[in-house]
Design a protein around this motif. Structure first.
Motif, short mmCIF file in Angstrom:
data_model
loop_
_atom_site.label_atom_id
_atom_site.label_comp_id
_atom_site.label_asym_id
_atom_site.label_seq_id
_atom_site.Cartn_x
_atom_site.Cartn_y
_atom_site.Cartn_z
N GLY A 52 0.77 -1.23 0.00
CA GLY A 52 0.00 0.00 0.00
C GLY A 52 0.80 1.28 0.00
N CYS A 53 2.07 1.23 -0.32
CA CYS A 53 2.88 2.45 -0.41
C CYS A 53 2.50 3.22 -1.67
N LEU A 54 2.76 4.54 -1.68
CA LEU A 54 2.51 5.33 -2.88
C LEU A 54 3.70 5.18 -3.83
N VAL A 55 3.38 4.94 -5.09
CA VAL A 55 4.42 4.78 -6.12
C VAL A 55 4.76 6.14 -6.71
N HIS A 56 5.83 6.18 -7.49
CA HIS A 56 6.20 7.41 -8.19
C HIS A 56 6.73 7.06 -9.58
N CYS B 187 9.16 1.57 -1.33
CA CYS B 187 9.17 0.75 -0.11
C CYS B 187 9.96 -0.56 -0.29
N HIS B 188 9.62 -1.34 -1.31
CA HIS B 188 10.26 -2.65 -1.48
C HIS B 188 10.73 -2.92 -2.90
N GLY B 189 10.87 -1.88 -3.70
CA GLY B 189 11.47 -2.02 -5.02
C GLY B 189 10.57 -2.60 -6.10
N PRO C 59 8.02 -7.74 -5.34
CA PRO C 59 7.23 -8.66 -4.52
C PRO C 59 5.72 -8.49 -4.64
N GLN C 60 5.25 -7.54 -5.44
CA GLN C 60 3.82 -7.24 -5.51
C GLN C 60 3.04 -8.40 -6.14
N PRO C 61 1.84 -8.72 -5.62
CA PRO C 61 1.06 -9.83 -6.14
C PRO C 61 0.22 -9.49 -7.36
N LEU C 62 -0.17 -8.22 -7.52
CA LEU C 62 -1.09 -7.83 -8.59
C LEU C 62 -0.59 -6.57 -9.29
N PRO C 63 -1.03 -6.34 -10.53
CA PRO C 63 -0.69 -5.09 -11.21
C PRO C 63 -1.50 -3.94 -10.63
N LEU C 64 -1.11 -2.72 -10.98
CA LEU C 64 -1.85 -1.54 -10.55
C LEU C 64 -3.16 -1.43 -11.33
N ASN C 65 -4.22 -1.01 -10.65
CA ASN C 65 -5.52 -0.85 -11.32
C ASN C 65 -5.43 0.24 -12.38
N PRO C 66 -5.91 -0.02 -13.59
CA PRO C 66 -5.83 0.98 -14.66
C PRO C 66 -6.98 1.99 -14.58
#
Length: 181
Positions: free
Chosen positions: A128-132, A144-146, A159-166
């Motif tokens: 749940g970190c904000l991306v940039h 947060c975790h690359g 390590p993310q399980p899902l893609p970002l919602n479009p």
């Protein structure tokens, strides 16, 4: 003769027991009996001061606790559930940059890659970190975790399980409009 000193002094009590008239007990100057004066209201100093201190203490407690409770329980934000929303001006996202906007309950990152406007959720699906937007690498990254994502939100690595919602983004005139995908 007026009585000097404490009303309940041992000398006074002894004088009452040795045959003082009973009618003088409980009377005050002016001839009125003590019980007839204020209808049995007890105006002793200690009880009055106790009530004053309790009232002041209650007022201090309320004025101290109110801001603490308001801090602990913040007000709820009401979000609309729109399908499309003008979030700002197109000039707010210059070429080769990205900016995060609020859309309904979601945070959406809008990316302008040489005039190509794309949008996806700005919240990493790992923790749940904000991306940039990283313009040098031409990708979205999570500090947060690359985690790394393509401009459209698809997973590259991490390590993310899902893609970002479009989301859909477009420019009309000077307005930047975001809509659900």
């Amino acid at each position: 003769m007026a009585q000097q000193g404490n009303f309940k002094s041992p000398a006074r009590m002894g004088a009452l027991e040795d045959g003082a008239p009973l009618s003088s007990a409980g009377t005050v100057s002016g001839g009125k009996a003590r019980e007839q004066g204020l209808g049995g209201v007890n105006f002793e100093r200690r009880s009055f001061l106790g009530k004053v201190v309790a009232g002041v203490g209650a007022a201090v407690a309320v004025t101290t606790l109110y801001p603490v409770v308001k801090f602990i329980i913040p007000p709820t934000k009401e979000f609309s559930n729109l399908n499309e929303k003008v979030v700002g001006k197109a000039s707010e996202v210059p070429e080769k940059t990205g900016k995060i906007f609020q859309f309904n309950k979601d945070k959406v990152i809008v990316i302008n890659d040489n005039g190509k406007i794309t949008a996806c959720s700005a919240v990493c699906t790992h923790l749940g970190c904000l991306v940039h937007w990283a313009p040098k690498d031409n990708l979205i990254s999570c500090p947060c975790h690359g985690a790394k994502y393509k401009q459209t939100g698809e997973i590259i690595s991490g390590p993310q399980p899902l893609p970002l919602n479009p989301f859909k983004a477009r420019i009309e005139g000077e307005n930047l409009i975001i809509s659900k995908a």
